[in-house]
Design a protein around this motif. Structure first.
Motif, PDB file in Angstrom:
ATOM      1  N   LYS A 328      22.781  10.092  29.550  1.00 35.29           N
ATOM      2  CA  LYS A 328      23.152   9.325  30.728  1.00 35.29           C
ATOM      3  C   LYS A 328      22.713   7.867  30.651  1.00 35.29           C
ATOM      4  CE  LYS A 328      25.334  12.486  32.974  1.00 35.29           C
ATOM      5  NZ  LYS A 328      26.798  12.335  33.196  1.00 35.29           N
ATOM      6  N   HIS A 358      27.984   7.064  33.163  1.00 41.24           N
ATOM      7  CA  HIS A 358      26.617   6.928  32.649  1.00 41.24           C
ATOM      8  C   HIS A 358      26.302   5.452  32.479  1.00 41.24           C
ATOM      9  CE1 HIS A 358      29.228   7.125  29.110  1.00 41.24           C
ATOM     10  NE2 HIS A 358      29.401   8.415  29.312  1.00 41.24           N
ATOM     11  N   TYR A 397      21.726  10.713  38.574  1.00 41.53           N
ATOM     12  CA  TYR A 397      22.645  11.700  38.047  1.00 41.53           C
ATOM     13  C   TYR A 397      22.146  13.132  38.198  1.00 41.53           C
ATOM     14  CZ  TYR A 397      24.572   7.533  35.893  1.00 41.53           C
ATOM     15  OH  TYR A 397      25.108   6.282  35.691  1.00 41.53           O
TER      16      TYR A 397
END
Length: 401
Positions: A328, A358, A397
């Motif tokens: 990410k 990302h 995330y």
């Protein structure tokens, strides 16, 4: 010098109407009596007036990456301030040879064909008839001898003779002459890349390794001038991109946290040709893995981004890295000549429509410390940054290991 560059595919520099434009290679080129030292620089900013600083930085980076096998602060040449990186390498080699000579050059068994007074070993009938038809008291034999006349010592001696012609330092040349006087008589040999490929080290010969590596660098990069004159070309050049990548990896590896796995050149296959075995690899410079999950991809660049924006190809490269390693966060890591305690980070992210995929940012780290020497605290500051970046990504995330 131009001929030498052309024989290597023109990869070192470009010849221009007004001079030479060097590419990403740094180091030293000696052509006859002319010595050109190519120092690293950050972006288009020349290190004018800072030649001694960047020469020392280059030597320290080479030592840190074990591309020069002796620690820079232990080198006697620093006391004398030689004007060339070449003199530094010659000094390191002479020191290694002096150490080997003090320890005693090793001996090895070898077969020798010789005409002698006593019959020992195997009698070579053809040679015996050729040389001893009249002097029948002699014997032409092949037998074993145990002496210092073997390949390792022959390589050392050949490189020492080369050093005596390359060095411009009277002090160093005197030391080389003293070494030559103390070396035993050895056969002169022709060396090429295959000479060094067939060398094998054991417990007894391990002490030769560093000296042989420098001897190989000197002997394989030395070229007599094609005109047959008295000039010669010797180039000891390093790809600055590779050196910067190696230095960043080692700085991170030294300071990594427990449970971290720092891996260089972690590769995967990403393209395959139909009906053939050919394929292409994707290979990031450095990956940071924690608990078997890749949290960050780092790609080092020894350049500055144009107009403070990353190149399109660099961004596409980082996007692929993140996708293939399910990471990410990706970092484009650039050098900076200005010292700063804080790492300069321009964050960014990849996006598909409204969906943020990302992160990918530009990181600038100082090469020089506040004292104008190589920054030895870089690894520690990078690790702190990576910890913070991983924590940010985990929140954004919802990363689960």
């Amino acid at each position: 010098m131009g001929w030498y560059n052309e024989t290597h595919g023109g990869k070192y520099f470009d010849l221009t109407p007004n001079g030479v434009r060097f590419k990403q290679f740094v180091g030293v080129i000696q052509a006859g009596d002319l010595v050109i030292e190519v120092l690293p620089k950050v972006g288009k900013q020349a290190a004018q007036g800072q030649e001694a600083v960047w020469s020392k930085v280059l030597l320290d980076m080479l030592a840190e990456c074990h591309w020069m096998q002796v620690e820079a602060n232990e080198k006697a040449f620093l006391k004398h301030r030689y004007n060339s990186i070449l003199e530094a390498y010659l000094e390191v080699y002479v020191m290694a040879c002096e150490q080997l000579l003090r320890q005693g050059l090793i001996k090895r068994y070898r077969l020798q064909d010789v005409n002698c007074k006593a019959l020992k070993g195997k009698l070579l009938f053809g040679k015996n008839i050729q040389y001893n038809l009249v002097h029948q008291e002699n014997f032409y034999t092949r037998h074993q001898v145990y002496d210092q006349n073997h390949l390792l010592n022959q390589i050392l001696l050949k490189a020492l003779r080369l050093v005596s012609t390359l060095s411009k330092s009277p002090l160093l040349r005197d030391r080389v002459q003293s070494l030559l006087l103390n070396f035993p008589e050895l056969n002169d040999i022709h060396v090429n890349a295959q000479t060094f490929e067939k060398l094998h080290y054991n417990r007894k010969t391990a002490s030769y390794r560093d000296a042989i590596e420098i001897a190989a660098m000197l002997l394989l990069n030395y070229r007599p001038d094609i005109s047959g004159g008295s000039n010669h070309v010797l180039a000891i050049l390093f790809d600055m991109n590779q050196l910067w990548e190696e230095y960043i990896f080692r700085a991170l590896f030294k300071k990594k946290k427990q449970g971290w796995f720092i891996q260089p050149q972690n590769q995967k296959r990403f393209w395959f040709a139909d009906n053939s075995r050919s394929f292409k690899l994707v290979r990031p410079d450095i990956s940071v893995t924690i608990d078997k999950k890749v949290y960050m991809i780092i790609d080092t660049k020894w350049k500055l981004p144009d107009y403070n924006n990353p190149a399109d190809n660099d961004l596409k490269q980082m996007f692929v890295y993140n996708e293939f390693w399910d990471s990410k966060s990706a970092i484009l890591l650039y050098p900076s000549a200005e010292f700063s305690e804080n790492i300069s980070f321009d964050s960014g992210y990849f996006k598909n429509g409204d969906k943020e995929l990302h992160r990918c940012g530009m990181l600038r780290v100082s090469v020089l410390a506040e004292n104008q020497k190589l920054d030895r605290q870089l690894g520690e500051r990078l690790v702190t940054f990576i910890e913070d970046e991983i924590e940010r990504c985990a929140k954004v995330y919802s990363i689960k290991s």
